[in-house]
Design a protein around this motif. Sequence first.
Motif, PDB file in Angstrom:
ATOM      1  N   ARG A 152       1.239  -1.419  -4.922  1.00 59.62           N
ATOM      2  CA  ARG A 152       2.383  -1.616  -5.800  1.00 59.62           C
ATOM      3  C   ARG A 152       2.872  -3.044  -5.577  1.00 59.62           C
ATOM      4  O   ARG A 152       2.949  -3.504  -4.428  1.00 59.62           O
ATOM      5  CB  ARG A 152       3.491  -0.633  -5.441  1.00 59.62           C
ATOM      6  N   PRO A 153       3.222  -3.768  -6.641  1.00 57.43           N
ATOM      7  CA  PRO A 153       3.763  -5.117  -6.431  1.00 57.43           C
ATOM      8  C   PRO A 153       5.135  -5.057  -5.789  1.00 57.43           C
ATOM      9  O   PRO A 153       6.016  -4.317  -6.221  1.00 57.43           O
ATOM     10  CB  PRO A 153       3.825  -5.707  -7.843  1.00 57.43           C
ATOM     11  N   VAL A 190       9.350  -2.316  -2.947  1.00 61.15           N
ATOM     12  CA  VAL A 190       9.793  -2.773  -4.270  1.00 61.15           C
ATOM     13  C   VAL A 190      10.342  -4.191  -4.182  1.00 61.15           C
ATOM     14  O   VAL A 190       9.855  -5.108  -4.809  1.00 61.15           O
ATOM     15  CB  VAL A 190      10.829  -1.823  -4.884  1.00 61.15           C
ATOM     16  N   ILE A 191      11.415  -4.351  -3.374  1.00 64.20           N
ATOM     17  CA  ILE A 191      12.004  -5.666  -3.154  1.00 64.20           C
ATOM     18  C   ILE A 191      12.541  -5.699  -1.739  1.00 64.20           C
ATOM     19  O   ILE A 191      13.264  -4.786  -1.310  1.00 64.20           O
ATOM     20  CB  ILE A 191      13.102  -5.992  -4.190  1.00 64.20           C
ATOM     21  N   GLN A 192      12.178  -6.712  -0.991  1.00 66.61           N
ATOM     22  CA  GLN A 192      12.541  -6.771   0.417  1.00 66.61           C
ATOM     23  C   GLN A 192      12.823  -8.214   0.825  1.00 66.61           C
ATOM     24  O   GLN A 192      12.305  -9.154   0.225  1.00 66.61           O
ATOM     25  CB  GLN A 192      11.412  -6.221   1.309  1.00 66.61           C
ATOM     26  N   HIS A 193      13.669  -8.324   1.863  1.00 63.46           N
ATOM     27  CA  HIS A 193      13.821  -9.611   2.525  1.00 63.46           C
ATOM     28  C   HIS A 193      12.640  -9.788   3.481  1.00 63.46           C
ATOM     29  O   HIS A 193      12.194  -8.816   4.110  1.00 63.46           O
ATOM     30  CB  HIS A 193      15.128  -9.665   3.332  1.00 63.46           C
ATOM     31  N   HIS A 219       0.848  -1.186   0.000  1.00 63.95           N
ATOM     32  CA  HIS A 219       0.000   0.000   0.000  1.00 63.95           C
ATOM     33  C   HIS A 219       0.885   1.238   0.000  1.00 63.95           C
ATOM     34  O   HIS A 219       1.691   1.445   0.926  1.00 63.95           O
ATOM     35  CB  HIS A 219      -0.916  -0.003   1.220  1.00 63.95           C
ATOM     36  N   LYS A 220       0.739   2.058  -1.040  1.00 65.69           N
ATOM     37  CA  LYS A 220       1.638   3.194  -1.220  1.00 65.69           C
ATOM     38  C   LYS A 220       1.485   4.224  -0.110  1.00 65.69           C
ATOM     39  O   LYS A 220       2.488   4.796   0.370  1.00 65.69           O
ATOM     40  CB  LYS A 220       1.373   3.859  -2.568  1.00 65.69           C
ATOM     41  N   SER A 227      -0.571  -5.526   2.099  1.00 62.97           N
ATOM     42  CA  SER A 227      -1.982  -5.876   2.155  1.00 62.97           C
ATOM     43  C   SER A 227      -2.099  -7.369   2.431  1.00 62.97           C
ATOM     44  O   SER A 227      -1.134  -8.128   2.370  1.00 62.97           O
ATOM     45  CB  SER A 227      -2.664  -5.549   0.827  1.00 62.97           C
ATOM     46  N   CYS A 228      -3.316  -7.809   2.745  1.00 61.25           N
ATOM     47  CA  CYS A 228      -3.549  -9.227   2.998  1.00 61.25           C
ATOM     48  C   CYS A 228      -4.374  -9.811   1.863  1.00 61.25           C
ATOM     49  O   CYS A 228      -4.870  -9.102   0.983  1.00 61.25           O
ATOM     50  CB  CYS A 228      -4.250  -9.438   4.331  1.00 61.25           C
TER      51      CYS A 228
END
Length: 560
Positions: free
Chosen positions: A30-31, A74-77, A5-6, A12-13
């Motif tokens: 956002r994906p 964007v990209i996360q562990h 959620h921006k 989100s779930c």
Amino acid sequence: MMGWHKERECFSCKGMAFDVKKITENSKFRPCFCAFDILYFNGRTLVGPPEKGGLPLSERLRILDKIFVNVPGVIQHSERQIISQRTIFPDILEALNKAIENQDEGIVVKDVDSYYIPNKRNAGWYKIKPEYTEGTMSDLDLVIIGAEEAANKRQGRAKSFLVACSDGGGPGKTPDRWVLVGRVSTGLTFDERESLCAALERHWVPYRQTPAPTHLYFNKEKPDFWILPEHSIVLTVRASELIRTTGFGADYTLRFPRVMRVRDDKPYQDCMTLTEFNQLCAHKGPVVKLSTNLINGEQMDEIKPRAKRKTQQPQVAEQFQISSTGDVEATSKALLGRKVCILSDDDDCKRPELCKIIESHGGKVVANTGLDTWCCVAGRVTAHVKAVMTARAYDVLPTSWLRALPPSPAPVHPAPLDMLALSDVTRRKLARHYDVHGDSYTELIDEDTLVKCFNKMDDDIPIYLTTQEMLNLDKEIFGDNNPHSFLRPCCVHIRNPESIDAIVARMYGATVLDNTASHCTHIVVPTTIEKNELDNIKKSSNGLISNPHTPLPPPDTGRA
């Protein structure tokens, strides 16, 4: 891949109304790619046991941490926490309660020394949800007001049940209406579903024939059957969460519901009210978790290892086995050197037994027919057997012939009456020695063979000749002097068709009529007939009269 959620800067779930694969630039979400493990790195696979080059989870995570840095949204562990063996249970309990407070689905516990084994469950990884522990979830007592029809009626007519809560009315009074809040289809055993459907069966009302009354509020959902609450049963339903909806009667509906208990002891008026249901969703977002109670140490049940399934070596199904174990001794030469294909077996004599019989007579069993196949054997007449018999490419023998085959010092040759079907080649060969009914031209016939011939005649399609064809056949056989069927051209009317005169006329080929039809050629009258009656018959029949004691001549010699 998850939805970020921006504005709120959070994930989100699953219950939120969006599809991560269809997110656009103008979307609120956002994906975001969340990496929790790595299985392939720089041309090397990291999965499997150590002898196959696999790495434990701790080493795989070290590689994953070095590949990229987090870019929020964007990209996360994925978030993780290392706990020690000494404090494992308190730390797991704390993490699970934190997930309950954050309205998360649950936690995953992983062994850092575990290897990633494909297609293997619980290989050092364990998913823990609040709903797995008693007392953490808010269960709902709801009444059945409808159902969807099941395609398979073995357990009853209902595939899923539409459940509702009451609205209006006061304590001890009948509610004003019943509001649909969800649909539930899982959680019942086979016997529970069968008995529940049996109890409701006589009260179901088809929706297409009779619409539901207004006090049953379904909104956009239309059941196949509806039922009045006073004839229905209360179910205790547990769901993982509530999500927003516009199709059901309430503003929220159940997500992942299952039946925990059939409350046939509870009056339908005492089910959950709409006010109580709305209180669960008060001041909440689009998704409401029902795991509202924290867990204490006494509630954690001892983890019991799952019973391992017994692994069996893969085997060819019995109906597809083409030969026995190979230890059958040939004691006969009845099928010496012949290849036999078994198309189907019997209920009391399966394929392995038939294989042993063939091998005991010196034959060989083949899986499929070929150019060197001697014959096929069939027990049950299946569609495949019918196709082979219709093609007439192979001889087909019944299993009864094979099972009754006596030992022989030389190869045997079955007679046509023993076969279910003949190939065209075999049919031409046997035509020199047998007639069309299977009777030998040279060998003496016994009683059993004679019975088989007669039965075959009864099964054959009868051939009916026309009168002209029969006259031509009489002419060809007897010429101008026919002592047997000289009355065949005659159509005779006799008053009593069961009299001896009628029988004699039929014996000589005449057609006996019940009335003086237009194609009648002769009328037979008794010698004692009155003159007036005879005159009347002559007038009406144009003189076609014959005395019963005078033989009827053929038509070409004149009429009587």
